[in-house]
Design a protein around this motif. Structure first.
Motif, PDB file in Angstrom:
ATOM      1  N   SER A  43      14.126   4.261 -20.691  1.00  0.00           N
ATOM      2  CA  SER A  43      14.081   5.718 -20.808  1.00  0.00           C
ATOM      3  C   SER A  43      12.976   6.370 -19.985  1.00  0.00           C
ATOM      4  N   GLN A  44      12.108   5.570 -19.355  1.00  0.00           N
ATOM      5  CA  GLN A  44      10.988   6.125 -18.594  1.00  0.00           C
ATOM      6  C   GLN A  44      10.594   5.143 -17.494  1.00  0.00           C
ATOM      7  N   ALA A  45      10.788   5.582 -16.231  1.00  0.00           N
ATOM      8  CA  ALA A  45      10.448   4.700 -15.112  1.00  0.00           C
ATOM      9  C   ALA A  45       8.939   4.574 -14.935  1.00  0.00           C
ATOM     10  N   ASN A  46       8.179   5.600 -15.322  1.00  0.00           N
ATOM     11  CA  ASN A  46       6.726   5.600 -15.133  1.00  0.00           C
ATOM     12  C   ASN A  46       6.022   5.481 -16.488  1.00  0.00           C
ATOM     13  N   GLU A  47       6.318   4.413 -17.213  1.00  0.00           N
ATOM     14  CA  GLU A  47       5.669   4.219 -18.501  1.00  0.00           C
ATOM     15  C   GLU A  47       4.184   3.868 -18.301  1.00  0.00           C
ATOM     16  N   ILE A  48       3.881   2.889 -17.409  1.00  0.00           N
ATOM     17  CA  ILE A  48       2.496   2.601 -17.009  1.00  0.00           C
ATOM     18  C   ILE A  48       2.516   2.277 -15.515  1.00  0.00           C
ATOM     19  N   VAL A  49       1.725   2.989 -14.725  1.00  0.00           N
ATOM     20  CA  VAL A  49       1.704   2.772 -13.270  1.00  0.00           C
ATOM     21  C   VAL A  49       0.273   2.958 -12.781  1.00  0.00           C
ATOM     22  N   LEU A  50      -0.171   2.029 -11.896  1.00  0.00           N
ATOM     23  CA  LEU A  50      -1.422   2.187 -11.155  1.00  0.00           C
ATOM     24  C   LEU A  50      -1.034   2.410  -9.704  1.00  0.00           C
ATOM     25  N   LEU A  51      -1.353   3.580  -9.146  1.00  0.00           N
ATOM     26  CA  LEU A  51      -0.770   3.994  -7.874  1.00  0.00           C
ATOM     27  C   LEU A  51      -1.786   4.783  -7.061  1.00  0.00           C
ATOM     28  N   GLU A  52      -1.824   4.457  -5.745  1.00  0.00           N
ATOM     29  CA  GLU A  52      -2.546   5.280  -4.767  1.00  0.00           C
ATOM     30  C   GLU A  52      -1.617   5.470  -3.585  1.00  0.00           C
ATOM     31  N   TRP A  53      -1.147   6.689  -3.401  1.00  0.00           N
ATOM     32  CA  TRP A  53      -0.076   6.954  -2.450  1.00  0.00           C
ATOM     33  C   TRP A  53      -0.506   8.040  -1.473  1.00  0.00           C
ATOM     34  N   GLY A  54      -0.414   7.747  -0.183  1.00  0.00           N
ATOM     35  CA  GLY A  54      -0.770   8.717   0.842  1.00  0.00           C
ATOM     36  C   GLY A  54      -2.247   9.063   0.776  1.00  0.00           C
ATOM     37  N   THR A  55      -2.539  10.339   0.784  1.00  0.00           N
ATOM     38  CA  THR A  55      -3.924  10.807   0.722  1.00  0.00           C
ATOM     39  C   THR A  55      -4.386  11.104  -0.708  1.00  0.00           C
ATOM     40  N   ASN A  56      -3.535  10.834  -1.686  1.00  0.00           N
ATOM     41  CA  ASN A  56      -3.905  11.084  -3.082  1.00  0.00           C
ATOM     42  C   ASN A  56      -4.894  10.029  -3.565  1.00  0.00           C
ATOM     43  N   PRO A  57      -5.731  10.364  -4.529  1.00  0.00           N
ATOM     44  CA  PRO A  57      -6.646   9.357  -5.092  1.00  0.00           C
ATOM     45  C   PRO A  57      -5.869   8.369  -5.968  1.00  0.00           C
ATOM     46  N   LEU A  58      -6.567   7.311  -6.368  1.00  0.00           N
ATOM     47  CA  LEU A  58      -5.959   6.320  -7.246  1.00  0.00           C
ATOM     48  C   LEU A  58      -5.678   6.973  -8.602  1.00  0.00           C
ATOM     49  N   GLU A  59      -4.459   6.767  -9.139  1.00  0.00           N
ATOM     50  CA  GLU A  59      -4.016   7.434 -10.361  1.00  0.00           C
ATOM     51  C   GLU A  59      -3.495   6.414 -11.362  1.00  0.00           C
ATOM     52  N   LEU A  60      -3.736   6.713 -12.634  1.00  0.00           N
ATOM     53  CA  LEU A  60      -3.148   5.955 -13.736  1.00  0.00           C
ATOM     54  C   LEU A  60      -2.115   6.863 -14.407  1.00  0.00           C
ATOM     55  N   LEU A  61      -0.861   6.423 -14.430  1.00  0.00           N
ATOM     56  CA  LEU A  61       0.226   7.188 -15.043  1.00  0.00           C
ATOM     57  C   LEU A  61       0.628   6.499 -16.345  1.00  0.00           C
TER      58      LEU A  61
END
Length: 489
Positions: free
Chosen positions: A333-351
């Motif tokens: 039901s949720q593709a982004n349940e837990i994600v550690l991601l740094e994409w492009g010029t964005n800072p590192l994010e915890l989703l």
């Protein structure tokens, strides 16, 4: 009225006296029928009878001592007490009428007969008109609506536009019309209005009924189009299911082929370097050499329902721009349940459940780093560690949300659907090792011990084990000693 009838009968009797030779007087029934034939007399011509009748009544006195004239007891004038007067210029009862008076009487009688015939003919014509209008009304209403109950004879006569004949004895001057006559006249007008309206509606309804066949054909065409659309939709759904099944089969085949290739590569590596010495099951790393959408590693075990967690790992990035996605956890039901991601010029994010917290970590120097992220559902508190040191913390990250179970953990790719649909621009390029998950927030001292290799604490939910990790698309496994690798960096 009775006086008038008596005068008429006396006039006829004076023309054909009873004492003269001739055929016997007609019976009373004939007199009754003759009187009935005279009832619908015309409005004009009857007034002329009053003068001659009165003259006849006053002319010719009776002979003294002679027998009285016979009374007409056999006729309808029986109630009259007056005798038929003897007419004519003579002085005796046998004296006949004069030529002029006889001619006037005959003219009056002829006029009466003509009037009766005209009235009879008019009644016959009116009856024909009634039948014609009634038939026309029945035909018109039979084609348009359910015919009403048959009109009574009086209403039918009213429909023909007739006026009731004057009652006999009124001398052509009938009294005021009774309510029944007025009702009949109103019925006549209403019936005529209905006939006119039906005649006016017939062409319109005839013209309006013309497009009935095209309308029916159009409705049938719409129905057929809807059926074809349903069939087409069913075919499309069937083809989509077949395509999904074929895609699943291809993915499974690709997975099996990649697994066999990895096994062969590992076997070749063992043969090239000789029999390997003993190494613990967690002493390995996963290498993803190229940024694409098909190289990744997958954990065989999933997560249970969690209300807190700590995720730690060693990583070394070789990306030129963003770090990419070191790991992602997706549920149906949720593709982004837990994600550690740094994409492009964005800072590192915890989703977490698609909610975002930015982490103040710096991991782009192409060196090994120990990274930990911890979170609890209570108030959404979180903290981030780099090389055993806390670099950031916050609250209100998916507060009171429970991590859903039965998902998929992917290393190196970001999932847009459960276990797939990767984006090459979000892929991780580099090396990963010692990925572990706990069901609570680790203390800062425990995290520091993992980072400086003084602790061998294993995750109580997910452990880093060679048998628990699968690699795909060209990703490979290799030996790894965390602290030795960290000192080399």
């Amino acid at each position: 009225m009775l006086a008038f009838l008596g005068a008429i009968i006396c006039i006829i009797a004076s023309v054909h006296p009873a004492g003269t030779a001739g055929p016997a007087a007609p019976p009373a029934a004939d007199n009754d029928s003759a009187a009935a034939a005279l009832l619908p007399a015309a409005d004009k011509g009857l007034g002329a009878l009053h003068g001659p009748a009165e003259a006849l009544a006053s002319a010719g006195p009776r002979l003294p001592g002679g027998p009285p004239p016979p009374l007409f007891s056999r006729f309808v004038c029986t109630p009259l007490s007056a005798e038929c007067p003897a007419t004519g210029p003579g002085t005796g009862p046998a004296a006949g009428p004069g030529p002029e008076e006889l001619l006037a009487l005959r003219s009056a009688a002829a006029q009466l007969r003509r009037t009766a015939l005209e009235q009879k003919e008019r009644i016959r014509m009116d009856q024909e008109t009634i039948r014609e209008l009634t038939g026309k009304l029945s035909r018109c209403e039979g084609g348009l609506r359910t015919p009403p109950a048959a009109a009574p004879p009086a209403a039918a006569a009213a429909a023909a536009g007739l006026r009731a004949a004057p009652r006999p004895g009124t001398m052509g001057h009938p009294p005021a019309e009774p309510p029944a006559v007025r009702e009949l006249e109103e019925a006549v007008r209403a019936l005529q209005d209905r006939i006119d309206r039906i005649e006016q509606e017939l062409p319109a309804r005839t013209n309006g009924s013309g497009p009935t066949a095209p309308a029916l054909a159009r409705d049938a065409l719409h129905t057929k189009m809807e059926q074809l659309e349903e069939q087409l939709l069913s075919k499309i759904l069937t083809l989509q299911k077949e395509r999904q099944a074929a895609s699943t089969d291809r993915s499974q085949q690709q997975h099996d082929i990649e697994k066999e290739l990895n096994s062969l590569q590992n076997r070749v590596t063992e043969l090239e370097h000789g029999p390997p010495g003993y190494s613990p099951p967690d002493a390995f790393k996963v290498t993803i050499p190229v940024q694409n959408n098909y190289m990744y590693a997958r954990m065989k075990k999933s997560l249970p329902e969690l209300y807190a967690f700590t995720i730690c790992m060693w990583l070394k990035s070789k990306a030129l721009a963003g770090l990419g996605t070191p790991f992602s956890y997706s549920v149906p039901s949720q593709a982004n349940e837990i994600v550690l991601l740094e994409w492009g010029t964005n800072p590192l994010e915890l989703l977490i459940n698609d909610k975002v917290a930015q982490l103040p970590l710096s991991l782009k120097d192409k060196a090994w780093h120990h990274v930990c992220v911890a979170w609890t559902t209570r108030d959404g508190k979180w903290s981030a560690y780099q090389d055993g040191e806390q670099r950031g913390a916050g609250e209100n990250l998916a507060s009171w949300h429970a991590i859903k179970p039965q998902g998929v953990i992917i290393l190196g790719q970001e999932q847009d659907t459960l276990g797939g649909r990767f984006d090459a621009t979000q892929a991780f390029v580099g090396e990963l090792a010692q990925f572990g998950v706990w069901d609570h927030m680790l203390a800062p001292a425990e995290i520091l011990g993992l980072a400086n290799c003084t602790s061998h604490l294993q995750g109580n939910v997910i452990q880093w084990d060679d048998q628990a990790v699968e690699v795909f698309g060209g990703a490979s496994k290799g030996g790894f000693a965390a602290c030795e690798e960290g000192r080399k960096a």
